[in-house]
Design a protein around this motif. Structure first.
Motif, PDB file in Angstrom:
ATOM      1  N   PHE A 552       0.503  40.882 -26.123  1.00 31.74           N
ATOM      2  CA  PHE A 552      -0.301  41.302 -24.974  1.00 31.74           C
ATOM      3  C   PHE A 552       0.598  41.793 -23.838  1.00 31.74           C
ATOM      4  CE2 PHE A 552      -2.503  40.434 -20.970  1.00 31.74           C
ATOM      5  CZ  PHE A 552      -3.669  41.146 -21.175  1.00 31.74           C
ATOM      6  N   LYS A 553       1.707  41.083 -23.610  1.00 31.62           N
ATOM      7  CA  LYS A 553       2.632  41.511 -22.565  1.00 31.62           C
ATOM      8  C   LYS A 553       3.238  42.875 -22.896  1.00 31.62           C
ATOM      9  CE  LYS A 553       4.032  37.002 -20.765  1.00 31.62           C
ATOM     10  NZ  LYS A 553       5.157  36.044 -20.552  1.00 31.62           N
ATOM     11  N   GLU A 554       3.544  43.076 -24.183  1.00 30.69           N
ATOM     12  CA  GLU A 554       4.107  44.363 -24.594  1.00 30.69           C
ATOM     13  C   GLU A 554       3.102  45.493 -24.380  1.00 30.69           C
ATOM     14  OE1 GLU A 554       5.311  44.002 -28.621  1.00 30.69           O
ATOM     15  OE2 GLU A 554       6.838  42.468 -28.226  1.00 30.69           O
ATOM     16  N   ILE A 555       1.833  45.220 -24.717  1.00 30.78           N
ATOM     17  CA  ILE A 555       0.795  46.241 -24.556  1.00 30.78           C
ATOM     18  C   ILE A 555       0.632  46.608 -23.090  1.00 30.78           C
ATOM     19  CG2 ILE A 555      -1.681  46.703 -24.765  1.00 30.78           C
ATOM     20  CD1 ILE A 555      -1.683  44.982 -27.281  1.00 30.78           C
ATOM     21  N   THR A 556       0.548  45.596 -22.233  1.00 34.81           N
ATOM     22  CA  THR A 556       0.289  45.841 -20.812  1.00 34.81           C
ATOM     23  C   THR A 556       1.474  46.475 -20.100  1.00 34.81           C
ATOM     24  OG1 THR A 556       0.947  43.547 -20.345  1.00 34.81           O
ATOM     25  CG2 THR A 556      -1.410  43.995 -20.617  1.00 34.81           C
ATOM     26  N   THR A 557       2.681  46.278 -20.637  1.00 32.69           N
ATOM     27  CA  THR A 557       3.859  46.873 -19.992  1.00 32.69           C
ATOM     28  C   THR A 557       4.195  48.260 -20.546  1.00 32.69           C
ATOM     29  OG1 THR A 557       5.281  45.673 -21.561  1.00 32.69           O
ATOM     30  CG2 THR A 557       4.901  44.668 -19.389  1.00 32.69           C
ATOM     31  N   SER A 558       3.879  48.487 -21.827  1.00 27.27           N
ATOM     32  CA  SER A 558       4.250  49.757 -22.461  1.00 27.27           C
ATOM     33  C   SER A 558       3.186  50.832 -22.316  1.00 27.27           C
ATOM     34  CB  SER A 558       4.555  49.541 -23.948  1.00 27.27           C
ATOM     35  OG  SER A 558       3.391  49.079 -24.631  1.00 27.27           O
ATOM     36  N   MET A 559       1.933  50.436 -22.267  1.00 31.35           N
ATOM     37  CA  MET A 559       0.857  51.420 -22.201  1.00 31.35           C
ATOM     38  C   MET A 559       0.630  51.892 -20.773  1.00 31.35           C
ATOM     39  SD  MET A 559      -2.088  50.148 -24.856  1.00 31.35           S
ATOM     40  CE  MET A 559      -3.066  51.580 -24.461  1.00 31.35           C
ATOM     41  N   ASP A 560       0.298  53.153 -20.664  1.00 36.79           N
ATOM     42  CA  ASP A 560       0.000  53.738 -19.355  1.00 36.79           C
ATOM     43  C   ASP A 560      -1.510  53.706 -19.147  1.00 36.79           C
ATOM     44  OD1 ASP A 560       0.116  54.997 -16.951  1.00 36.79           O
ATOM     45  OD2 ASP A 560       0.327  57.030 -17.802  1.00 36.79           O
ATOM     46  N   PHE A 561      -1.985  52.615 -18.589  1.00 36.36           N
ATOM     47  CA  PHE A 561      -3.425  52.499 -18.361  1.00 36.36           C
ATOM     48  C   PHE A 561      -3.687  52.349 -16.863  1.00 36.36           C
ATOM     49  CE2 PHE A 561      -1.840  48.210 -19.033  1.00 36.36           C
ATOM     50  CZ  PHE A 561      -2.413  47.500 -17.998  1.00 36.36           C
ATOM     51  N   SER A 562      -4.883  52.723 -16.476  1.00 34.30           N
ATOM     52  CA  SER A 562      -5.265  52.658 -15.068  1.00 34.30           C
ATOM     53  C   SER A 562      -6.190  51.477 -14.825  1.00 34.30           C
ATOM     54  CB  SER A 562      -5.962  53.959 -14.660  1.00 34.30           C
ATOM     55  OG  SER A 562      -7.118  54.166 -15.473  1.00 34.30           O
ATOM     56  N   ARG A 563      -6.251  51.044 -13.579  1.00 36.53           N
ATOM     57  CA  ARG A 563      -7.167  49.965 -13.188  1.00 36.53           C
ATOM     58  C   ARG A 563      -8.353  50.576 -12.458  1.00 36.53           C
ATOM     59  NH1 ARG A 563      -4.733  44.906 -13.852  1.00 36.53           N
ATOM     60  NH2 ARG A 563      -6.902  44.199 -13.861  1.00 36.53           N
TER      61      ARG A 563
END
Length: 756
Positions: A552-563
């Motif tokens: 989960f940490k890898e996904i949230t740090t590697s992916m370019d997602f917006s809030r």
């Protein structure tokens, strides 16, 4: 490790949760914190083996429930005098003393099974006020880890626990049995199948009871109108049955108060007529209390006596309803109504009919109506028809209750459960099941047409349920109650042997209609097992493929997602960790709401979870993402479809969790200093404000809709089970959003395919 990290290791995670839970309780105990940490422990109620509200209600409310119970529970067993002697002496009376033998059998059977077994023993095995086969199963699951879904959490013990016992031989025996069940997968499966079979037989009773009761009562009109054809009687019965099922939507509360006076009048009539016939014809039948007449009866008739037990057992039909329906009432109220009215009235009725038969042996096929004094025939006929309608209510209500229990434990396909009383818990109505029961009753009545054929089928369903109840009860006696072994042996020898004897007798008539409940139960068990089997496999798939904390940490740090503004509730069935469907969602929609809550709906093997213990929260790191995991815990009688109430309660409890969590992180100075916020309340205020701001922006419900298909190497059986059987059931039933009444305008479904 931070207090809020969701661990990848289930064992470490469980230990860590228990540690955090203890820390939180100790901290609040020291500072006099919120009342919500004072957890409601159920163990005292379970060990006391009393009903949920038996002790809480005063005598006035208890007597009101006792009165209501007449209209719901006792119609079935109360109308048995309509057909017992006729069914027992199907070939006529061959010897005068046979009447005394059958009367003695009826007397001791009613005394042993409904009165002694159910009223004084089985009712005490209720699960915090709830009865039925699944209540027994849930007790066993709660005490021993025999459940097949690995969703246990350390905190579950806070709402369901057992006190420790001092070492003793009984404790050693209980521990040995517990270990055997927990360490044997075959034993767990066998226990589940036994429970499913018992449940299906209760549903079978819900079909057969209305048929035989109404048909036998309406058939009495031939005494006055002998010209009426069998077809007219059958179709009249069908019309009455349809009307009966149509009024179920009004609920047990209203139905009970409407029907209770009629059943009370019925008991007064049959008891009074019994006394009249007893003194008028032959008071000497009282000697049937001597069990010697049972022995003589078997000596005279041998094989025929054993076969006739299939008719005698009809005198205790509906006994299981006392246990299955106890959740609609209380243990004390059922005990009062049975001991003070029902049992005496039945005994008087059977003794009175026996007295009549000693002088009119040739009228045995119409014993009930022939024994009525001519002056009250029509009033008695009207009351008999009304009572037979009410007899059906007992098993219909019991069917609703037991399906609700099995549904909550993942053993029944999703259906809508409507709680019909705000005054008394446990009173429910299930529209889909009600409709299917009605169709089945109409089909059986139209197909069998006579009470004799239906009686053969009825007997098998009744005795099967009783035998399975006794089997589960013995486990509870040894493992949970830790009963003296001599009493357990006595129960098995006396009650168990009698029930097995009756079971062997009713199975003899398998080809005379007895096949119906077995075929019906086989179908119901198949549906329930298919649903439960795939449900368990799907859960294990999610558990094996869950998004780990590191991933989960890898996904949230590697992916370019917006809030994006707002709060999202992401529903899944997975209790431990983040479901794999979340990764699928993020890959396709690279955006996260400002606050995200993973919600898993979890069923505990208890009847009710206190509302203040409903939600169990965990925080997912990193903290600045504002992502939480929430297990919404329900007992099998709790109402799920709370609508907006669910959302409101969850959000309020989330804020409480943040405040509690802040107290455990008072020492986290770095983050507070960086924001120039005092350490005592900084994180708490900031996080609560973040949640409130997200709620103002809007709450969205994301529901994971998982399509399951058979894996490539699973074989033809696996494909039939999953691709055809399970998916057919799923397509024709309610979806998650319908069961929980999620607002359509704020609903978004996320689909993913699982290969099992």
């Amino acid at each position: 490790m931070s207090n809020n990290i969701v661990s990848d290791d289930p064992i470490m995670e469980s230990d860590h949760r228990e540690e955090v839970s203890d820390q939180r309780k100790n901290l609040f105990a020291e500072i006099g914190g919120p009342e919500s940490v004072s957890l409601d422990v159920e163990s005292a109620k379970v060990l006391g083996r009393h009903g949920r509200v038996s002790q809480a209600l005063g005598w006035s409310a208890t007597l009101h429930l006792a009165f209501q119970s007449f209209g719901v529970i006792y119609g079935d067993i109360g109308t048995s005098p309509l057909y017992v002697y006729a069914s027992t002496f199907a070939d006529g009376i061959k010897h005068g003393d046979d009447i005394l033998g059958i009367l003695s059998l009826i007397f001791y059977t009613i005394t042993l099974i409904p009165l002694t077994k159910y009223v004084f023993i089985v009712l005490k095995a209720n699960d915090n006020g709830e009865g039925g086969t699944f209540a027994l199963y849930s007790l066993i699951c709660r005490y021993a880890r025999v459940g097949l879904i690995p969703s246990q959490q350390a905190e579950d013990a806070d709402v369901s626990n057992y006190q420790l016992d001092l070492p003793s031989n009984r404790l050693k025996r209980a521990s040995t049995l517990k270990s055997m069940l927990e360490n044997s997968y075959s034993a767990k499966i066998f226990l589940l199948i036994t429970t499913l079979l018992g449940t299906s037989m209760v549903i079978g009773d819900g079909v057969l009871t209305p048929c035989i009761s109404v048909l036998s009562a309406v058939g009495g009109i031939k005494e006055a109108k002998s010209s009426l054809s069998e077809g007219t009687i059958v179709w009249t019965s069908i019309a009455i049955l349809v009307c009966l099922f149509m009024v179920q939507r009004f609920g047990t509360d209203k139905v009970g108060y409407t029907f209770a006076p009629i059943i009370c009048i019925w008991f007064a009539f049959i008891g009074g007529i019994g006394v009249y016939n007893f003194f008028k014809f032959d008071p000497t039948v009282v000697k049937a209390v001597n069990p010697k007449y049972i022995i003589d009866y078997f000596k005279r008739n041998k094989m025929d006596a054993w076969v006739s037990l299939g008719g005698v057992v009809l005198s205790i039909t509906g006994a299981e309803a006392m246990f299955a329906d106890v959740g609609h009432f209380t243990v004390r109220s059922v005990q009062i109504s049975m001991c003070t009215v029902t049992y005496p009235a039945l005994i008087l009725a059977y003794f009175g009919q026996a007295s009549f038969l000693t002088k009119h042996e040739d009228l045995v096929s119409d014993t009930f109506y022939k024994s009525i004094p001519s002056g009250i025939y029509w009033p008695m006929f009207v009351i008999a028809v009304a009572a037979s309608i009410i007899a059906s209510q007992a098993m219909i209500s019991g069917t609703f209750s037991i399906i609700q229990q099995s549904l909550a434990l993942g053993c029944f396909p999703r259906v809508k459960v409507v709680h019909t009383s705000a005054k008394y818990q446990g009173q429910v109505y299930i529209p889909e099941v009600n409709f299917l029961l009605m169709l089945a009753c109409v089909a059986v009545t139209a197909g069998f047409r006579t009470t004799q054929k239906i009686g053969n089928a009825y007997g098998i369903a009744v005795v099967f349920v009783m035998t399975l109840t006794s089997s589960l009860l013995v486990l509870i006696m040894i493992m949970i109650w830790k009963t003296n072994i001599l009493f357990v042996i006595a129960y098995v020898v006396v009650v168990g042997s009698v029930e097995l004897l009756y079971l062997s007798s009713v199975l003899y008539k398998f080809d005379q209609g007895g096949y119906l409940p077995l075929a019906f139960s086989a179908f119901i068990v198949a549906v329930m097992y298919i649903w439960n089997n795939v449900y368990r496999r799907k859960y294990n798939y999610e558990l094996e493929h869950k998004v780990s904390n590191q991933k989960f940490k890898e996904i949230t740090t590697s992916m370019d997602f917006s809030r994006i503004p707002g709060l999202a509730m992401f529903y899944s069935e997975l209790v431990h960790g983040i479901p794999p469907i979340f990764k699928h969602y993020l890959e396709n929609v690279p955006a996260l709401h400002s606050v995200l809550v993973f919600v898993s709906i979890k069923s505990l093997p208890i009847s009710k979870v206190p509302s203040k213990e409903r939600f169990l929260f965990r925080r997912v790191e990193p903290r600045e993402l504002y992502i939480f995991c929430c297990a919404a815990r329900y007992g099998y009688t709790d109402m799920h479809n709370e609508g907006d109430g669910f959302e409101k309660s969850l959000l309020e409890r989330l804020k409480e969790f943040i405040r509690e969590d802040a107290l455990l992180n008072i020492g986290d100075h770095d983050r507070n200093k960086a924001n120039n916020i005092p350490p005592e309340n900084g994180g708490e205020i900031q996080d609560v404000q973040m949640v409130e701001k997200a709620c103002e922006a809007g709450v969205v419900h994301l529901v994971g809709e998982n399509e399951v298909i058979a894996g490539k190497g699973g074989g033809i059986g696996n494909k039939i089970l999953i691709n055809y059987a399970y998916n057919f059931i799923k397509r024709n039933l309610r979806q998650t959003d319908e069961v929980f009444e999620i607002p359509r305008k704020r609903l978004l479904k996320v689909g993913m395919t699982y290969e099992l």
